[in-house]
Design an enzyme around this catalytic site. Structure first.
Site, mmCIF file in Angstrom:
data_model
loop_
_atom_site.group_PDB
_atom_site.id
_atom_site.type_symbol
_atom_site.label_atom_id
_atom_site.label_comp_id
_atom_site.label_asym_id
_atom_site.label_seq_id
_atom_site.Cartn_x
_atom_site.Cartn_y
_atom_site.Cartn_z
ATOM 1 N N GLU A 190 0.865 -1.178 0.000
ATOM 2 C CA GLU A 190 0.000 0.000 0.000
ATOM 3 C C GLU A 190 0.896 1.222 0.000
ATOM 4 O OE1 GLU A 190 -2.861 0.352 3.203
ATOM 5 O OE2 GLU A 190 -3.791 2.072 2.188
ATOM 6 N N ASN A 209 -12.169 -3.144 0.570
ATOM 7 C CA ASN A 209 -11.114 -3.375 1.571
ATOM 8 C C ASN A 209 -11.767 -3.679 2.905
ATOM 9 O OD1 ASN A 209 -8.519 -3.374 2.852
ATOM 10 N ND2 ASN A 209 -8.901 -1.291 3.512
ATOM 11 N N GLU A 210 -11.662 -2.773 3.864
ATOM 12 C CA GLU A 210 -12.268 -3.027 5.185
ATOM 13 C C GLU A 210 -13.677 -2.456 5.185
ATOM 14 O OE1 GLU A 210 -9.528 -1.328 7.984
ATOM 15 O OE2 GLU A 210 -8.300 -3.141 8.010
ATOM 16 N N CYS A 236 -6.657 0.886 2.881
ATOM 17 C CA CYS A 236 -7.630 1.995 2.855
ATOM 18 C C CYS A 236 -7.502 2.862 1.608
ATOM 19 C CB CYS A 236 -7.443 2.873 4.087
ATOM 20 S SG CYS A 236 -7.883 2.060 5.616
HETATM 21 O O1 AHR Z 1 -2.094 -1.301 6.679
HETATM 22 C C1 AHR Z 1 -2.547 -0.049 7.066
HETATM 23 C C2 AHR Z 1 -4.057 0.046 7.061
HETATM 24 O O2 AHR Z 1 -4.591 -0.809 7.995
HETATM 25 C C3 AHR Z 1 -4.723 -0.362 5.786
HETATM 26 O O3 AHR Z 1 -4.760 0.651 4.883
HETATM 27 C C4 AHR Z 1 -6.109 -0.710 6.246
HETATM 28 O O4 AHR Z 1 -6.724 -1.642 5.400
HETATM 29 C C5 AHR Z 1 -5.915 -1.175 7.639
HETATM 30 O O5 AHR Z 1 -6.794 -0.590 8.509
#
Ligand code: AHR
Length: 659
Positions: free
Chosen positions: A47, A377-378, A243
């Protein structure tokens, strides 16, 4: 009374025996190999957080190369003389450029200086490719001088090396020269001078890359960092997050289509990690898109990973948006769904297809053979499931064979998790992404997490995890040991956990927002953390099949009475690899008892490799990159029972062969 005295005596004897170093017998059944270990079992999660892309893996050294930073088009630059920013440049999605004009006096100069990402790191003897798009708007020719400069040098000159380019004509053209540095410096700057001051000259997309990038690609990656990925032998490569996939708002979500095609015309995007934490605020954090989806697929191929893109499901970050209007209404999802289908075409489609053609034009006519895609994602709640469903239906119809990953939300358990898992089954995704950034006690208690998971449902993708100690939320050996311990449960349950990726991957020491991370760096150096070494050991000794390993008939999961031991075994015939994490402060003597061997066979110890985590708070650093690393140790013996010593707070791999 006498009976009571005897039993007390017995308990005391047992207790002192244990503290002296009790012996533990692990039974390893060789009768038949268990579940196959998946090629995708261990992998990497990328990321663009902590300056992981621009300023990190992406080897571009110029910040704001296209003059597109929205708050200030010259952010990262110092202009001198007469410099104006214009916005009708040759690249419609990055329209800004600079005009350098006569400074008004023969003794004055016009030009620009770029500060790079926390400076520009250059190395003695290395070559750097400077390139720029330029024109002379009034016609004729002009000269541009490019220099690498040490602004804090005490020597006669600040200039480290220089070169000149002749710019000619009214048309925009790309110009290049190679600068060779004769010194090493982590915080150089790039300085440009309009050499013939009277000739107005326009510049756009000013770029500087080391010539020696990973695999020599011109729009390339930093070699040491890409090598640190390759050395993990990752089976799966998740990209681009995290994220960042979702965006703080939909406008700033990660849109893969903006990250392909010529780099000059990939539009700049905000990076949500610019402002997510006000206590680690980076007002100059943007995504150039230079490390985009083509580069991701290419790197996956080069390091032998299966690519796993995660795409927006039409929800902006749910942590940051309470209002439903922040998200795409379910009825308007079609363009998002089409983005997912088009990505599969970009990766796999024939060169005659729209997106397959672009891939070919970018230099890769052969398909990338994409097999997986993650949607969301989340995410959580019905907001997610009602969006995921139409994605799954459409992808199944348009891209048969692609395996789909859904999410179980941001938590490792709890209400959202409990709601989402059955929903993932109902919707019929192939894998479910679980995230756990959890403290010591959680990791210690989860050795058996997957032992009783539903074997018939979707498989697990442990898509983001790391041990986040309370009060010690940074890299240290004890946290890594607990990750190693937990991973024995992933290995033992390879039939249900098909992928696991530690997160996050990268962090610049001057630009991080989140830790711990797997690999750290500054502008010149990098180091691999103890957690990296844990991942590497699992990748190196992955094996082909799980072998049942029990202690007193139970899996070795750090449960009560198991002496803080976690263990798993795999086979890559004739080799056997047994991994043992000792999370206790006591040494453990372990007898490895092999059953199910053919009559003529014995097991012979080959060697052991161990990560000593007894200095709990230790880790590697830029100055001491090899402080904590796995070391070989003698492991000897032959027969059906082998003796293994396991020091306190250590992670060991015992390597054996059946002969
Ligand atoms: O890895 C950092 C963050 O942690 C990521 O962006 C997210 O998916 C998680 O909350």
């Amino acid at each position: 009374m006498y009976k009571h005295f005897l039993s007390t005596l017995f308990l005391v004897a047992v207790a002192s025996f244990q503290s002296l170093g009790q012996s533990y017998t692990m039974d390893i059944d060789l009768r038949k190999p268990g579940a196959p270990v998946n090629d995708t079992q261990y992998g990497i999660f990328f990321e663009d957080i902590n300056f992981a892309a621009d300023g990190g893996l992406y080897a571009e050294l110029v910040k704001n190369r296209s003059f597109e930073y929205p708050d200030d088009a010259l952010q990262g630059w110092k202009a001198f003389g007469k410099v104006t920013v214009l916005d009708d440049g040759p690249f419609d999605r990055n329209p800004h450029y600079v005009r350098l004009s006569d400074p008004g006096h023969p003794h004055k100069w016009t030009g620009l200086e770029n500060e790079g990402f926390f400076g520009i790191g250059i190395k003695e003897g290395e070559s750097y490719r400077f390139s720029v798009w330029a024109r002379v708007p009034d016609g004729g020719t002009s000269e541009l001088r490019a220099e690498l400069v040490n602004p804090s040098s005490m020597s006669e000159t600040h200039t480290l090396c220089r070169g000149k380019l002749e710019i000619s004509g009214k048309e925009w053209k790309k110009y290049e020269l190679v600068l060779k540095s004769d010194s090493t410096l982590d915080k150089a700057v790039l300085r440009l001078f309009l050499e013939d001051k009277r000739v107005t000259t326009d510049l756009e997309h000013v770029s500087l890359f080391p010539v020696d990038t990973w695999k020599g690609h011109q729009n390339g990656l930093r070699k040491d960092l890409a090598q640190a990925l390759a050395d993990l032998h990752p089976g799966i490569f998740r990209f681009p997050g995290g994220c960042i996939v979702e965006g703080t708002d939909l406008a700033t979500r990660y849109n893969w289509k903006n990250t392909v095609g010529i780099v000059e015309n990939r539009p700049l995007n905000e990076n949500r990690w610019e402002y997510t934490f006000t206590y680690r605020f980076y007002p100059d954090y943007y995504q150039s898109g230079g490390l985009g989806f083509f580069e991701f697929f290419q790197l996956s191929e080069e390091i032998g990973s299966e690519p796993l893109p995660i795409l927006s499901c039409g929800l902006a970050c749910q942590f940051q948006n309470d209002d439903e209007s922040a998200h795409v209404p379910v009825d308007d999802l079609q363009p998002y769904i089409q983005d997912a289908i088009d990505l599969v075409e970009f990766a796999n489609g024939p060169v005659t297809s729209e997106w397959g053609r672009l891939r070919a034009e970018m230099g890769h006519p052969e398909p990338f053979n994409l097999k997986y895609i993650g949607i969301g994602n989340e995410q959580w709640g019905s907001l997610y499931t009602e969006r995921l469903e139409p994605f799954v239906k459409a992808i199944r119809a348009a891209c048969p064979g692609i395996r789909i990953v859904g999410s179980s939300g941001p938590g490792s358990e709890g209400e959202q998790f409990d709601y989402l898992w059955p929903e993932m089954r109902r919707i019929g995704v192939d894998l479910v992404d679980e995230h756990f950034y959890r403290p010591y006690d959680w990791f210690l208690s989860q050795g058996a997490r997957y032992d009783n998971y539903d074997r018939k449902g979707p498989k697990v993708f442990a898509g983001e995890y790391a041990c986040h100690a309370r009060g010690a939320k940074w890299n240290h050996a004890y946290a890594s040991l607990l990750e190693a311990a937990f991973m024995t449960g992933i290995e033992r349950n390879a039939d249900v956990v098909h992928m696991a990726t530690y997160a996050p991957l990268f962090a610049h020491v001057e630009g991080w927002q989140w830790r711990p991370d797997l690999i750290w760096y500054d502008n010149l150096r990098s180091f691999r953390t103890v957690s990296w070494h844990v991942q590497e050991l699992y990748g190196r000794f992955k094996g082909k099949n799980v072998l049942p390993l029990k202690m007193d008939g139970a899996n070795v999961t750090g449960a009560e009475g198991q002496g803080g031991l976690f263990a798993s075994a795999v086979q890559d015939s004739p080799r056997i690899y047994i991994k043992v994490a000792n999370t206790s402060d006591e040494p453990r003597e372990v007898s490895l008892n092999f059953t199910g061997l053919k009559k003529k066979d014995v097991v012979r110890a080959v060697e052991g490799i161990r990560l000593d985590c007894s200095d709990r708070m230790a880790d590697n650093t830029l100055d001491a990159p090899h402080k904590v690393e796995p070391l070989g140790f003698p492991f000897k013996g032959e027969g059906r029972m082998l003796e293994a010593s396991v020091p306190p707070l250590s992670f060991s791999v015992f390597i054996m062969t059946v002969q």
